[in-house]
Write a protein that holds these residues in place. Structure first.
Motif: not given
Length: 599
Positions: A420-424, A463-477
């Motif tokens: 995931f880190h290499e092919y984000r 596991l991919a939390a750091f790479d999904l920073y711009d893709d998941v709105d954690f507050d809303e979720w």
């Protein structure tokens, strides 16, 4: 020591194998006193060489001999064995009686003993050791061939472990002199055992050649990894490495035949396959540039056997772990990564390695691997759930250290994160779509397969939390979904409750607003303080709570209203876990209990 002492030593060894402590203790004390006596080890060698003596006595003799080598073989050791006796011992350890030892366990200990001496003396003080062993490998007796190979394996293993520059140079010279012979011997025995399996030959015949092939393979692995500065510059090493994966494919087919017959060599065959993958991993780790020609075949090999129905039908767990470790090693290897920005590539093999990797890991293949990891490897298995029911505190204990090398779940998670880190850019949209698919319908607490699927996707998002920073709105979720799922108390939903707690711990330091912190504390305290809540869920909540407190942005004032409830709940959990510990097979790590540690 008096030459006539043989009978006395033999009698003492006999008494030292007694089950009666009153007989055993004085005999052990006497043997310890004799350790520094001249001639004692010569007597032990005579006992070892006499196959008519009781097996337990001979076993004790070889163990005493090994201990003596550790303590008294060095020239500068106190009470060191004299050079004259050492010379006689070296000659006696390669006699026909030692090289034809009928008891496998004693033969192994004798091989270790000879290897210990070889580490001190070979080749300077024992120049004939390796030529004598190679000569014994050519003997017509199958048992002598096997025993000499066994000794040679342990000697090579001992010499390969030496790290001084001069010792490395000596081992490289040894490699050049024996590599071709061992390689031919490996080819010969591998061909024979594969053919015997396919022809349905007798178990004894298969086992004989399989054992020899496995020993040759172990020797070749050490020689290839530690005996060459650059293995790709040796024609023999290249020839060996080029057939590793082909041999693995054929061996997997033969393993299937053995499994169908249910006979003993199945376990040996599995070890043989595992050691083929260890060869690849060893060269990849120590000689990444020499591994460049193997990148493409090894990736294709691993993807076939780990992610296709046809390949997976032939595999077993340990083999799958090894294949995934090869994939992880290639993804991690800095020698195969291009420089950032506009920097030129200084090493041509770096560019070649990158091209080999990219040729296999196309976007479609990467997406397939990601989906397969989440759908096939991440869901909890029946064994996982059984362990959870039987020992929730053991189940909740995180895998640590290098467990990814030996355990399937940590291994798959490590590969997923590296991929995931290499092919984000390829995988982030894929994972977001999987997460969005869960919101389309509510999972019923009675639908265990759907719960396991949801848990697997949640695990991937964590596991991919750091790479999904711009893709998941954690507050809303968290506000709309996760906090509500923590309130569902059905037994099957403990799987989701535990995972939600872990998600909070993983995302709190990535993307969670300060205003959300009080709601997160309240959400975690709910399962933590709930009467009758599953122990694994409570431990996950406690670990997540610790993560939120250890976070850089932790605000004491925000947490203060929750502190009394948190301390009370954590104390109750500590008491519960302490009560459960006597029956547990795995203790809870101190880090699990040290909730409020601030580094």
């Amino acid at each position: 020591m008096d030459p006539n002492i043989y009978a006395l030593v033999l009698d003492t060894l006999n008494r030292a194998t007694s089950q009666d402590t009153e007989v055993l203790k004085p005999a052990e004390k006497k043997l310890q006193e004799w350790e520094i006596e001249p001639g004692f080890y010569s007597v032990l060698l005579n006992v070892l060489s006499n196959h008519s003596i009781d097996v337990n006595v001979r076993w004790l003799a070889v163990m005493c001999f090994k201990n003596g080598v550790d303590r008294y073989w060095r020239r500068n050791a106190p009470n060191a064995i004299q050079d004259e006796e050492k010379q006689k011992l070296r000659q006696g350890l390669l006699t026909t009686s030692i090289l034809s030892e009928p008891i496998a366990q004693i033969a192994t200990q004798e091989a270790v003993l000879i290897a210990k001496i070889a580490r001190f003396d070979c080749p300077t003080h024992w120049p004939t050791l390796l030529p004598d062993l190679i000569g014994a490998m050519k003997a017509p007796q199958p048992l002598m061939q096997q025993r000499s190979l066994l000794i040679f394996h342990h000697v090579v293993k001992a010499l390969a472990s030496k790290r001084l520059i001069e010792d490395k140079r000596t081992f490289q010279e040894l490699t050049v002199s024996v590599y071709s012979f061992i390689l031919n011997l490996w080819h010969e025995n591998t061909e024979l055992f594969l053919r015997h399996i396919q022809e349905g030959a007798a178990t004894e015949l298969i086992t004989e050649h399989l054992e020899k092939a496995l020993l040759c393979l172990r020797i070749l692995r050490k020689l290839t990894v530690f005996g060459f500065k650059k293995p790709h510059e040796s024609q023999d090493a290249i020839a060996f490495l080029n057939v590793v994966f082909d041999r693995a494919k054929t061996s997997l087919e033969c393993r299937k035949l053995l499994k169908g017959r249910g006979i003993y060599p199945l376990e040996l065959c599995e070890k043989f396959i595992i050691h083929l993958t260890k060869v690849a991993l060893g060269v990849l780790f120590f000689h990444p540039f020499s591994y460049v020609p193997l990148i493409r075949p090894s990736l294709e090999f691993a993807l076939y056997y780990c992610f296709t129905e046809q390949g997976m039908s032939l595999t077993y767990e340990r083999f799958t772990i090894q294949c995934l470790n090869i994939v992880k090693g290639i993804l991690q290897c800095v020698e195969y990564k291009l420089p950032k920005g506009s920097e030129p590539v200084k090493e041509p093999l770096t560019l070649q390695g990158h091209q080999q990797k990219v040729a296999v890991l196309q976007p479609s293949a990467v997406s397939l691997v990601c989906r397969q990891l989440v759908a096939r490897y991440f869901p909890l298995s029946a064994d996982d759930l059984a362990l959870w029911d039987a020992e929730p505190e053991s189940f909740a204990t995180d895998e640590a250290g290098e467990s990814w090398k030996y355990s399937l779940r940590p291994c798959t998670e490590a590969v997923f994160m590296e991929l995931f880190h290499e092919y984000r850019s390829i995988l982030a949209p894929e994972l977001v779509r999987l997460l969005a698919s869960l919101q389309e319908s509510q999972v019923s607490p009675d639908d265990l397969p759907a719960i396991l699927k949801k848990d697997a996707i949640y695990n991937a998002v964590g596991l991919a939390a750091f790479d999904l920073y711009d893709d998941v709105d954690f507050d809303e979720w968290f506000t709309k979904v996760l906090s509500q799922e923590l309130k569902i108390t059905d037994n099957n939903y403990r799987i989701i409750r535990r995972r939600v707690c872990q998600l909070i711990g993983q995302w709190c330091g990535v993307r969670a607003s300060a205003a959300l912190r009080p709601a997160m504390y309240a959400a975690l305290l709910e399962p933590l303080a709930r009467a009758g809540e599953d122990a694994a869920v409570k431990l996950a909540a406690a670990e997540a709570l610790r993560s939120t407190i250890d976070d850089f942005n932790f605000d004491v004032e925000q947490f203060a209203p929750f502190a009394p409830h948190a301390l009370s709940a954590l104390y109750d959990l500590l008491v519960t876990i302490a009560y459960m510990l006597p029956a547990a097979t795995t203790l809870i790590p101190v880090s699990k209990l040290n909730f409020f540690r601030r580094d």
